[in-house]
Design a protein around this motif. Sequence first.
Motif, mmCIF file in Angstrom:
data_model
loop_
_atom_site.group_PDB
_atom_site.id
_atom_site.type_symbol
_atom_site.label_atom_id
_atom_site.label_comp_id
_atom_site.label_asym_id
_atom_site.label_seq_id
_atom_site.Cartn_x
_atom_site.Cartn_y
_atom_site.Cartn_z
ATOM 1 N N GLU A 16 7.685 0.587 -4.740
ATOM 2 C CA GLU A 16 8.719 -0.217 -5.681
ATOM 3 C C GLU A 16 7.840 -0.515 -6.873
ATOM 4 N N ASP A 17 6.402 -0.589 -6.844
ATOM 5 C CA ASP A 17 5.786 -0.902 -7.860
ATOM 6 C C ASP A 17 5.216 0.404 -8.942
ATOM 7 N N GLY A 18 5.586 1.543 -8.561
ATOM 8 C CA GLY A 18 5.497 2.648 -9.272
ATOM 9 C C GLY A 18 4.681 3.716 -8.640
ATOM 10 N N MET A 55 2.121 -4.766 0.284
ATOM 11 C CA MET A 55 1.983 -5.180 -0.984
ATOM 12 C C MET A 55 1.887 -6.538 -1.026
ATOM 13 N N PRO A 90 -2.136 3.729 -11.519
ATOM 14 C CA PRO A 90 -0.778 2.991 -11.405
ATOM 15 C C PRO A 90 0.149 3.590 -10.501
ATOM 16 N N GLY A 99 6.225 -1.307 -0.640
ATOM 17 C CA GLY A 99 5.942 -2.305 -2.038
ATOM 18 C C GLY A 99 5.046 -1.378 -2.985
ATOM 19 N N LEU A 100 4.106 -0.478 -2.592
ATOM 20 C CA LEU A 100 3.683 0.165 -3.729
ATOM 21 C C LEU A 100 4.519 0.997 -4.407
ATOM 22 N N ASP A 106 1.910 -10.299 -2.111
ATOM 23 C CA ASP A 106 2.985 -11.190 -2.673
ATOM 24 C C ASP A 106 2.275 -12.340 -3.499
ATOM 25 N N HIS A 107 2.427 -12.245 -4.936
ATOM 26 C CA HIS A 107 1.834 -13.429 -5.631
ATOM 27 C C HIS A 107 2.442 -14.771 -5.190
#
Length: 484
Positions: free
Chosen positions: A233-235, A1, A189, A230-231, A3-4
């Motif tokens: 966790e992002d829905g 995922m 998404p 990570g994905l 990381d911004h």
Amino acid sequence: MFDHQRLEAVGTEGEAPVSEPERQYYYMKKCREWAGQEAVRAGHSLTMSIQTLGCQMNAKDSEKITAIMEYIGYQETGEPVADFVLFNTCTVRENANMKIYGRLGFLKNQKKKNPRMKIALCGCMMQEADEVEKIRKSYPFVDLVFGTHNIYKLAELLYIQIQSDRPVVDVWEEAQEIVEDLPGKRKYPFKTGVNIMYGCNNFCSYCIVPYVRGRERSREPEEILREVRGLVEDGVVEIMLLGQNVNSYGKTLEKKISFAQLLRQVNGIPGLQRIRFMTSHPKDLSDELIAAMAECDKVCTHLHLPLQSGSTKILEKMNRRYTKEGYLELVSRIRERLPELSLTTDIIVGFPGETEEDFLDTLDVVRRVRYDSAYTFIYSKRSGTPAAAMEDQVPEETVRERFARLLKEIQAISAEITDSRVGQTVPVLMEEINAQDSTLITGRLSNNAVVHCKTDASQIGRILPVKLMESRGFYYMGEVADQP
């Protein structure tokens, strides 16, 4: 995922970092500074049109490209003309190349009207030296050309082009490293693909993919698992594991791991609800993988298992490294462990030297396996492949007659299978508002079949029980069932 925070921590003062992906973060920010100024000069927000041809690997690459360009400051437009136009090309069939040249011809005049327009080409077609040279000579207005191995360098290449105001061509023969920690913009998404490997070592005689995608390179399992977590966790609820041949996953890693082992690890990630994968080569689909598919509750009841031809003679000429009998025996083992599995396939008609007897072997396999659906292709001579130089090319009228017979057979079997499931209530992932009827939501079954049903758009992204009310050949009409 992605990381911004890692991106934002990179400054733009001084020289660009040497390490990746920080180097690309630096250039993304430098391009962003330029784009802000360019928008002021242009008097409007900058727009982009990312046009993708080809496979799901290309689609995944385009998600990264779109996200990088959005960060830089471009907004997507549904129009074919924009301030930045990129073609992510396919070269499996030569007519795909001709499409690109046709579109470039159209854009030449558009660029005269808007000199600020930037035109970029990437993807498999750009890995062919002859095509790149043709672009250089005949389409000098193309600003940026890169291939399949360095897509992650988009921002750096764009910055070089901006500073030099000259065309930039950067195509590598082989990949130097795998760089994945870049932004991506998902079409949905709630579901997406995850690359687990790149390249192909199979060298089927009709296929140019190994020449343009390079040799097999597997990602480390820890990287894949971290991305999937990570994905989720992002829905994201559904993941498709992507590779030219996922069955070969892990063979290039120092610490060996099989695809079946990876599949079990992904299956153990909390919150993930569905796992798909493609593509599987029959020559190395192991009993270990069959067992993993049967025992992992999140793996979807669908397997794409390319046949290409039912003739052992033709399979040998194709360099597929299995026989008709071996393929059928594999299907038998799969059906024994996974009786509810839906099988789909790829079939090529008219390969050089194919006789009527060879074609009847293909029909025989289709009748015995009973595929839910099949992607059928008329053989297309592909320059640069061994098959292109083979004698005994099959006459076009013969190929088209065989193709029609094959299609009729597949459609009849598919309709029978689809009809047999009417009345069942099955879990369906609600994906999008139907393009033809906005009162319907289109969803997908675990077996990859499509169903349209009336429900609220707020249900998109959820898995709901749906009763299959009516079969319409390749899809269903359904009703959302009452939930306990």
